[in-house]
Design an enzyme around this catalytic site. Structure first.
Site, PDB file in Angstrom:
ATOM      1  N   TYR A   1      -0.279  -9.960 -11.919  1.00 38.50           N
ATOM      2  CA  TYR A   1       0.525  -9.144 -12.351  1.00 38.50           C
ATOM      3  C   TYR A   1       1.980  -9.422 -12.230  1.00 38.50           C
ATOM      4  O   TYR A   1       2.331  -9.715 -10.846  1.00 38.50           O
ATOM      5  CB  TYR A   1      -0.125  -7.824 -11.846  1.00 38.50           C
ATOM      6  N   GLU A   2       2.793  -9.016 -13.063  1.00 32.59           N
ATOM      7  CA  GLU A   2       4.332  -9.206 -12.961  1.00 32.59           C
ATOM      8  C   GLU A   2       4.681  -8.710 -11.843  1.00 32.59           C
ATOM      9  O   GLU A   2       5.966  -8.877 -11.217  1.00 32.59           O
ATOM     10  CB  GLU A   2       5.284  -8.825 -14.017  1.00 32.59           C
ATOM     11  N   ALA A   3       4.304  -7.401 -11.111  1.00 38.20           N
ATOM     12  CA  ALA A   3       4.855  -6.862 -10.151  1.00 38.20           C
ATOM     13  C   ALA A   3       4.944  -7.515  -8.728  1.00 38.20           C
ATOM     14  O   ALA A   3       5.364  -7.265  -7.654  1.00 38.20           O
ATOM     15  CB  ALA A   3       4.271  -5.373  -9.856  1.00 38.20           C
ATOM     16  N   GLY A   4       3.957  -8.709  -8.916  1.00 38.35           N
ATOM     17  CA  GLY A   4       3.968  -9.676  -7.669  1.00 38.35           C
ATOM     18  C   GLY A   4       2.605  -9.939  -7.096  1.00 38.35           C
ATOM     19  O   GLY A   4       2.394 -10.501  -6.116  1.00 38.35           O
TER      20      GLY A   4
END
Lengths: 273, 250
Positions: free
Chosen positions: B51-54
């Site tokens: 997921y792009e949030a990390g």
């Protein structure tokens, strides 16, 4: 050395009309209380920077603080649109909002360049998209070694960056952990920085994977428990999903929003909820 | 086999079915996240979710309510910064499948999540690019999940936020885009795939009970149909049970 201040003092000292201001936080650790203090103190003409402008930016835009927004995704995460942002872009209410639009990768690299003291960053993206035609801060560049065509984006160096973190010590060293987004880069890229924290402790116990921002890299620290609400601070608070849902309704209507702003931000005295 | 399911459930099950066991999947929130988490519970327990949030290797026990939901960080193999996600994990080609949604998609699989209407004077301002342009460029393959109707399926998108096949065959190659582009578009009516020659999205499957006319009616261009058009398998009871349990988990 970071100075310990109240939130109101810190915003008064650090955030000025016309500044470029980044309030970062990637769903986790969003400095909402600080954003609302900026509204309360009536700052104007701000260039707001953030990868993911969400509710607090909707409030800042709706309250008339912003002249320009530099961003890569503006929405109410998991819920839908930002209605105050849309109203500003679609109908110039309460004021026209200039936008400078990037992708997440572009914004992240702009902060990395800013934190690195470099004039620009390079990435392999954007080609073939219409963003290239709308955004002056996306330019083609040729690799001097391989000849590959890449994309350059200029550094972002905000006048002030504001983040929320779990804790600091009395000397102003800050410790932050969990999903960290781009907060470290945003602080290190900025001329001045404010970190609101859940608590100030005598000593910072080590946390695996945590990042410490040393006191000499931060301008001000303010203790604001719950300062990320309705977002969350890992090990301190949970995300208030009902608030995000409720915001959709509140923000749809200009009058309802204005009333909300008066009752919940402007009329409340200082600090967090 | 069950005959009582919604078209959204059909779409989600079909999308989950396209994810291979062990693949590394970069997931957007909403329908892509639901489908990817369903696949992990069914045939692909070792699907790696990024997921792009990390969050790298997230294993949420309920559906995340946002891209940075606490459950993603807490269950991940590693939590890294956003610059790292894009620069170290996506850009060099470590992602097998990028899984995207869309507000508009056109006949060459280009995606718009920026504006409807003119950019300077938009009819509808949408959220913007997020991580999608680089996912569309650099993931080895892209899957798109989107409800099919004339508002979303337009001949040409108003704004190219994320590149599919541009204006047709050869476009990605000319620009040097590293990934293959969208290999499947899964909708609530059927599945579209790019024609191997022209790259135009072509209907290759319809879901049970959906007519060809219905799909054409929901498409804003003269839809090409594969000569060997098939009907998707209806979701099994087991798949529906898993999907409903996933959606109810809090």
């Amino acid at each position: 050395m970071a100075e310990l201040m109240t939130l109101a003092e810190a915003v008064r000292n650090l955030v000025r009309d016309g500044d470029t201001v980044a309030l970062e936080g990637f769903t986790h650790l969003i400095p909402v209380a600080a954003g609302q203090e900026i509204i309360r103190q009536g700052r104007r003409d701000l260039t707001l920077v953030r990868m993911t402008p969400d509710i607090v930016y909707d409030q800042l835009i709706g309250a008339g603080c912003a002249r320009k927004l530099i961003f890569s995704w503006g929405g109410n995460p998991g819920v839908g649109s930002l209605h105050r942002f849309r109203d500003a872009v679609e109908h110039a209410w309460p004021a026209p909002l200039e936008i400078e639009e990037h992708s997440h990768a572009g914004m992240a690299n702009r902060y990395v360049a800013g934190a690195s003291g470099l004039p620009f960053a390079v990435l392999r993206g954007y080609v073939g998209t219409d963003l290239v035609d709308q955004t002056d801060t996306i330019k083609p560049i040729t690799c001097p070694f391989t000849g590959e065509k890449l994309t350059a984006v200029p550094a972002i160096n905000p006048d002030v960056t504001v983040i929320h973190a779990q804790r600091a010590d009395r000397a102003g060293n800050v410790q932050v952990w969990g999903l960290l987004g781009v907060q470290k880069e945003a602080v290190l890229a900025a001329k001045r920085s404010l970190v609101t924290v859940e608590e100030i402790v005598d000593e910072l116990a080590p946390v695996p994977g945590a990042i410490t921002l040393p006191t000499w890299a931060v301008t001000a620290v303010a203790e604001v428990p719950g300062g990320a609400h309705p977002s969350y601070a890992q090990d301190y608070s949970e995300r208030d999903n009902d608030y995000y849902q409720a915001w959709d309704e509140i923000s749809r209507d200009r009058e309802r929003f204005t009333q909300w702003l008066e009752q919940n931000v402007l009329d409340t005295a200082g600090s967090a909820r | 086999m069950s005959d009582s399911y919604t078209s959204d459930e059909m779409m989600t099950v079909a999308a989950a079915g396209t994810l291979r066991e062990g693949a590394v999947c970069f997931v957007g929130i909403g329908l892509p996240s639901t489908a990817a988490n369903l696949a992990r519970r069914l045939h692909a327990p070792n699907l790696v979710l990024i997921y792009e949030a990390g969050a790298v290797g997230a294993k949420p026990d309920r559906l995340p309510l946002s891209i940075g939901d606490g459950v993603l960080g807490e269950t991940a193999d590693a939590v890294v910064s956003v610059p790292e996600i894009f620069n170290y994990w996506l850009q060099p080609g470590r992602i097998d499948v990028g899984f995207l949604g869309a507000a508009q998609i056109d006949k060459f699989g280009n995606i718009n999540t920026t504006v409807v209407g003119d950019y300077a004077d938009p009819k509808v301002r949408l959220p913007g690019a997020g991580g999608a342009p680089e996912i569309a460029a650099s993931a080895k393959e892209v899957l798109v999940i989107v409800r099919q109707n004339r508002r979303a399926f337009v001949e040409k998108v108003d704004f190219v936020t994320s590149v599919g096949y541009g204006d047709g065959a050869g476009f990605r190659e000319r620009l040097g885009l590293p990934g293959k582009g969208p290999v499947k578009v899964i909708t609530d009516l059927g599945i579209l795939e790019p024609d191997p020659e022209t790259r135009e999205l072509t209907l290759t499957a319809v879901h049970p009970g959906v007519t060809l006319d219905q799909v054409k009616e929901a498409t804003g261009w003269d839809l090409a149909v594969a000569p060997d058009l098939v009907t998707t398998e209806a979701p099994t009871d087991e798949q529906l049970r898993a999907l409903r349990a996933l959606k109810e988990a809090r």
